[in-house]
Design an enzyme around this catalytic site. Structure first.
Site, mmCIF file in Angstrom:
data_model
loop_
_atom_site.group_PDB
_atom_site.id
_atom_site.type_symbol
_atom_site.label_atom_id
_atom_site.label_comp_id
_atom_site.label_asym_id
_atom_site.label_seq_id
_atom_site.Cartn_x
_atom_site.Cartn_y
_atom_site.Cartn_z
ATOM 1 N N LYS A 1 0.844 -1.205 0.000
ATOM 2 C CA LYS A 1 0.000 0.000 0.000
ATOM 3 C C LYS A 1 0.875 1.248 0.000
ATOM 4 C CE LYS A 1 -3.949 1.982 2.573
ATOM 5 N NZ LYS A 1 -4.795 1.837 3.779
ATOM 6 N N SER B 1 -9.646 1.834 2.885
ATOM 7 C CA SER B 1 -8.823 2.594 1.983
ATOM 8 C C SER B 1 -7.788 1.758 1.229
ATOM 9 C CB SER B 1 -8.093 3.680 2.770
ATOM 10 O OG SER B 1 -7.215 3.091 3.712
ATOM 11 N N SER C 1 -9.769 -0.340 7.101
ATOM 12 C CA SER C 1 -9.214 -0.170 5.755
ATOM 13 C C SER C 1 -8.578 -1.406 5.138
ATOM 14 C CB SER C 1 -8.193 0.971 5.756
ATOM 15 O OG SER C 1 -8.866 2.198 5.786
#
Lengths: 489, 488
Positions: free
Chosen positions: A80, A155, A179
């Site tokens: 990420k 996210s 997330s």
């Protein structure tokens, strides 16, 4: 395609035995990205093909020399884009860090490299991890591989999407209020938020530092355990890292049915109530049906404090965000507005141009919540709610081994559907935030589908009970029978 | 003017310069004189994702200071974030401590006793915070006003600071100076801060006169300037009051070039720092055993040392207090006494009356004085053994302070050995008598003229003539003159 669908725990052995060529594997990963990325937009930064192939070749030489070692030797991994990677730009999905290249590796990245993993790309995310749909990214929304009209959740939407699209078998996400679990649920993958302090946050760009953890994501529970084995380690650079050694999570899965007595599972009624769509409820109940029996008892349990979890979460998260994001001023790194004026003016213009709408909204609300006269009313009360929730969980875990509920209250929604309605978007986190407030581990595994839209089952365990949580997740995964799913693209 | 009630409180920022590394990372803390932005890392630069790691030695040092200042040490210590935007801040918040909102600084509620020979004054300590130093703004022209741009150097960012806050118990600028001198001496005795380093101790002073608004003077760099700034401020406020103006609460800046305070901002405009807990640093538990261990290892502090000087060396209170007001001076004294045991009082006299005066006169600090204790001891011995006169000793002292040469080397090089040979002095005296005939005859009845003649001999010999012998020779010659045995 066949190589790309292999679970990581098998891939590693095939590579070390020479059955799979790393160069060939990486080449296939790259090809698949070239084919799908324009549709999915899961990646912010892809390492160059030549860099990747060079690393693959070097690793193959190591195998030939007999020097190859590591749990993830040659295994492609996505990271990420809020996790610092030395020499690879790390944007947090924000314009303000568009050109920021960290001079150091996050601890988890060091650990990945140590085990021989090949970092392929940095994945798309909501700007500074603020969102549940990956739509707030400065680099455009990621699309759900199961339905390109819909969001992949957020996210860590990019990390979930590269898994569901069959690009890589492992990815790192981060989970501040859901997330990791939310996009796992929306993409029929598995995502774990570990106990606060189990995985080092050093190098994770902070959104709400008292809540977040880096979490492993994969297409099955075993791979999640494997990745957790790699990243879970005490780190003296993180003051909140829990000292001591970690169990071998893979080993604990080798005999998953070895749990003493019958397994008590609590279905949290507050997580099945208002706001949960009928479809989601139906899929969850059907999955629980498959699970129960054979020494597994499922019973309803109420945690009444959970009704305060969402507002408490948002007050704490926004307050911390307003502080954590203060450093982006354009002086030392990142974007700087091209205007003349004193530092005050340059700071204001840099932040006005560099941050997106949702980030600004949270900074402003967090600043308000921490300001004199409101601090007691908001922040301190939110901390009290946090204690209540923790106590409720403690009580529940005296009776139950794990607690379950849906990961997301609704099905993956259409891109653009909620982005103009912040409150509706915040409501998406209603099931996930309490695990962050309490610091307990929680995982999302596929529970079923409505049409081609996935639904995730969330399982929560007491602090530092990842071993138990993964074991039970493996049992549930077996019973539900959904694993290693790749969206037809 | 009638006497107005003055209340002064100090906030002293002390760098823990004796720490090897910064407060939250392993960058070295001896940043002074290093190229800008070279003593930095992701943590002290506040790079995204970096996390603070508490230097446990800093906690130890803070506990030592807290014990020396008679504070209550909190058992659960917390760090807070204090928010404000400023270019010297790498994170735009400072990691510090707070005594409200559930916060617990390292220590609270202490005191420091200031003793003067006639009274004792207690200044209460409100709290001691551990915090990080910001970076440093550099103005290329040296002035904030005339520089076209500002540079920033983050080498200082993250240096461990103690913020020591007093209650407003101080009543005069002189007391403020005494407080800071004593604090400095304590810090040096604890060996936690080399207070002489530029910027190692910085003071904010709060002052209110006759119940007027509270004025804060920011960032005063030296003890002398604190006293000057406060004197200036009292004068300014008294004048304003005389004109019937009221004193508003404000923050003022000490201009150390012009030696005046200038307004910075009005208090009402001050920002809300939005203090809240630093979640990246879990509370630190200070155990009873830890405190006891440190208490046992505490070195001798100035008050104890002062008493020991009186007891062990038989020094008067004044001498002892001057010596221990500066650790290095006290050390210098004791080392000299070790080499010149016969008369500690004499050592104290030379150090306090002559040595210190010359240091000040030459604009030096004790650190860059070349003379060592052995040199002072040697000088005293030369004097005792009659090799040089007291007058010569006084001319040798400044030279050894500046040059680092030993006293005997100076005496030899400059041919300063004392002349005590009676025959030589007699010949010189005769020469002087003949050159100053009138004075010689005057001296038969006028004592002043005798001194004049001796003075001339001294001048001629550049002070090397033994005064006793000279006096005797002059007396003999005058007797001869009177009796007519001597013709001029």
């Amino acid at each position: 395609m066949d190589v790309l669908s292999k679970p990581a725990n098998e891939l590693g052995e095939l590579i070390l035995s020479g059955a799979i060529s790393i160069v060939d594997l990486i080449d296939k990963v790259y090809e698949r990205i070239m084919k799908l990325e324009s549709k999915v937009n899961a990646i912010i930064t892809l390492r160059s093909r030549s860099d990747l192939l060079k690393e693959a070749e070097n690793k193959e030489k190591e195998i030939k020399r007999g020097a190859a070692k590591g749990l993830l030797f040659g295994v492609p991994v996505a990271v990420k884009d809020n996790i610092s990677t030395k020499g690879i730009r790390t944007t947090c999905g924000s314009k303000i860090l568009e050109n920021y290249v960290p001079p150091y590796d996050a601890t988890v990245v060091k650990l990945l490299k140590k085990e021989g993993a090949i970092i392929i790309c940095k994945t798309n995310m909501d700007e500074f991890a603020m969102g549940s749909s990956t739509e707030t990214s400065y680099f455009g929304p990621t699309r759900n591989p199961w339905d390109l009209e819909r969001v992949p959740g957020g996210s860590s939407g990019g990390s979930a999407a590269v898994l569901a699209a069959g690009i890589v078998p492992l990815a790192l996400g981060s989970d501040t209020g859901g997330s990791v679990r939310c996009p796992a649920a929306f993409t029929a993958t598995v995502g774990l938020k570990p106990t606060y302090g189990l995985v080092s946050r050093y190098g994770l760009i902070a959104y709400a530092n008292s809540l977040e953890q880096i979490g492993p994501m994969a297409r099955n529970v075993t791979d999640v355990a494997l990745l957790l084995n790699v990243i879970s380690k005490y780190d003296e650079n993180d003051g909140t890292s829990i000292p001591g050694s970690r169990p071998d999570y893979m080993y604990s899965l080798s005999n998953p049915y070895h749990i003493k007595g019958s397994l008590k599972v609590g279905l949290v009624v507050e997580m099945m109530g208002e706001g949960v769509s009928d479809e989601v409820r139906k899929v969850i109940l059907r999955a629980l049906d498959k699970i129960s029996g054979e020494g597994i008892e499922i019973e309803e349990v109420s945690l009444s404090s959970l009704k305060y979890a969402l507002p408490a979460y948002y007050i704490i998260a926004m307050s911390e965000a307003s502080s954590n994001l203060a450093r982006y001023d354009g002086v030392r790194y990142g974007f700087r507005a091209k205007i003349d004026g004193d530092w005050n003016k340059v700071y204001m213009e840099t932040r006005a141009q560099g941050f997106g709408l949702e980030v600004k909204r949270r900074i402003i609300m967090g600043t308000f919540a921490l300001s004199a006269g409101y601090f007691d009313q908001y922040y301190l009360r939110a901390l009290k709610v946090r204690t209540l929730i923790l106590n409720d969980f403690r009580r529940a875990f005296k009776k139950f081994n794990v607690l379950v509920g849906p990961t997301m209250p609704i099905l993956p929604f259409k891109i653009g559907e909620k982005i103009k309605d912040p409150l509706a978007m915040y409501m998406c986190d209603i099931e996930t935030v309490s695990a962050n407030l309490a610091g307990i581990p929680a995982i999302s595994i596929p529970a079923g589908f409505i049409g081609n839209l996935p639904v995730g089952l969330q399982i929560m365990a007491p602090p530092l009970h990842e071993e138990l949580l993964l074991k039970i997740s493996k049992i549930f995964e077996d019973k539900i029978g959904l694993r290693n799913l790749i969206a037809p693209l | 003017m009638e006497k107005l009630k003055v209340k002064i409180g100090l906030e002293v920022h002390v760098q823990l310069t004796k720490l090897k590394t910064k407060l939250f990372c392993s960058c070295p803390s001896d940043y002074r004189g290093k190229p800008p932005n070279t003593y930095v890392c992701p943590v002290c630069l506040g790079l995204p994702g970096s996390l603070p790691k508490v230097n446990s030695k800093a906690i130890e040092y803070a506990v030592m200071v807290a014990l020396a200042l008679n504070c209550k040490i909190n058992r659960k210590v917390m760090f807070f974030r204090k928010h404000y935007f400023y270019p010297d801040m790498t994170k735009n918040f400072q990691i510090t401590q707070y005594d409200r909102a559930g916060g617990a600084p390292i220590a609270v509620n202490g005191y420091l006793k200031l003793s003067t020979s006639d009274k004792e004054k207690v200044v209460r300590i409100r709290r001691i915070n551990i915090e990080e130093d910001p970076g440093k703004l550099v103005y290329p022209t040296g002035s904030i006003i005339t520089s076209p741009y500002t540079l920033v150097d983050y080498n200082r960012a993250g240096i461990a600071l103690l913020e020591i806050v007093t209650e407003p118990d101080i009543e005069t600028p002189a007391e403020a100076r005494l407080f800071l001198q004593k604090l400095r001496s304590i810090l040096e005795h604890l060996d936690v801060c080399d207070c002489g380093l530029e910027g190692a101790v910085r003071t904010d002073a709060n002052i209110s006169v006759a119940g007027g608004g509270r004025v804060e003077i920011k960032n005063i760099g030296s003890i002398k300037d604190v006293e000057k700034a406060l004197m200036y401020e009292i004068l300014r406020q008294k004048e304003a009051l005389l004109k019937g103006l009221s004193i508003r609460s404000e923050t003022r800046h000490w201009d150390d070039v012009r030696k005046v305070t200038v307004p910075l901002r009005v208090k009402e405009e001050e920002q809300d720092y939005r203090y809240f807990p630093e979640a990246d640093i879990p509370p630190i538990i200070i155990t009873e055993e830890f405190i006891e261990k440190i208490a046992k290892q505490m070195p001798e502090l100035p008050d104890e040392r002062l008493k020991r000087f009186q007891r062990e060396y038989g020094l008067p209170y004044y001498d002892s207090s001057v010596l221990v007001s500066n650790k290095k001076l006290a050390d210098f004294f004791e080392e000299t006494v070790k080499l010149y045991k016969r008369n500690p009082k004499k050592v104290a006299n030379v150090i306090i009356n002559d040595f210190l005066r010359w240091i000040h006169e030459k604009g030096l600090e004790l650190d860059n004085v070349k003379a060592k204790p052995k040199d002072i001891a040697e000088l005293l011995k030369l004097l005792d053994n009659g090799i040089i006169s007291i007058k010569i000793a006084k001319t040798v002292l400044p030279e050894i302070i500046v040059s680092g040469k030993s006293p005997s080397q100076v005496v030899k090089e400059r041919k300063l050995l004392k002349i005590s040979d009676k025959q030589i002095i007699r010949q010189i005296a005769l020469k002087i008598f003949r050159e100053h005939k009138k004075a010689a005859f005057d001296a038969l009845k006028d004592k002043k003229a005798i001194n004049y003649l001796i003075g001339q001999i001294m001048k001629y010999t550049k002070g090397r003539a033994d005064p006793a012998v000279t006096g005797k020779v002059v007396k003999e010659l005058l007797t001869d003159l009177k009796e007519g045995k001597l013709k001029l």
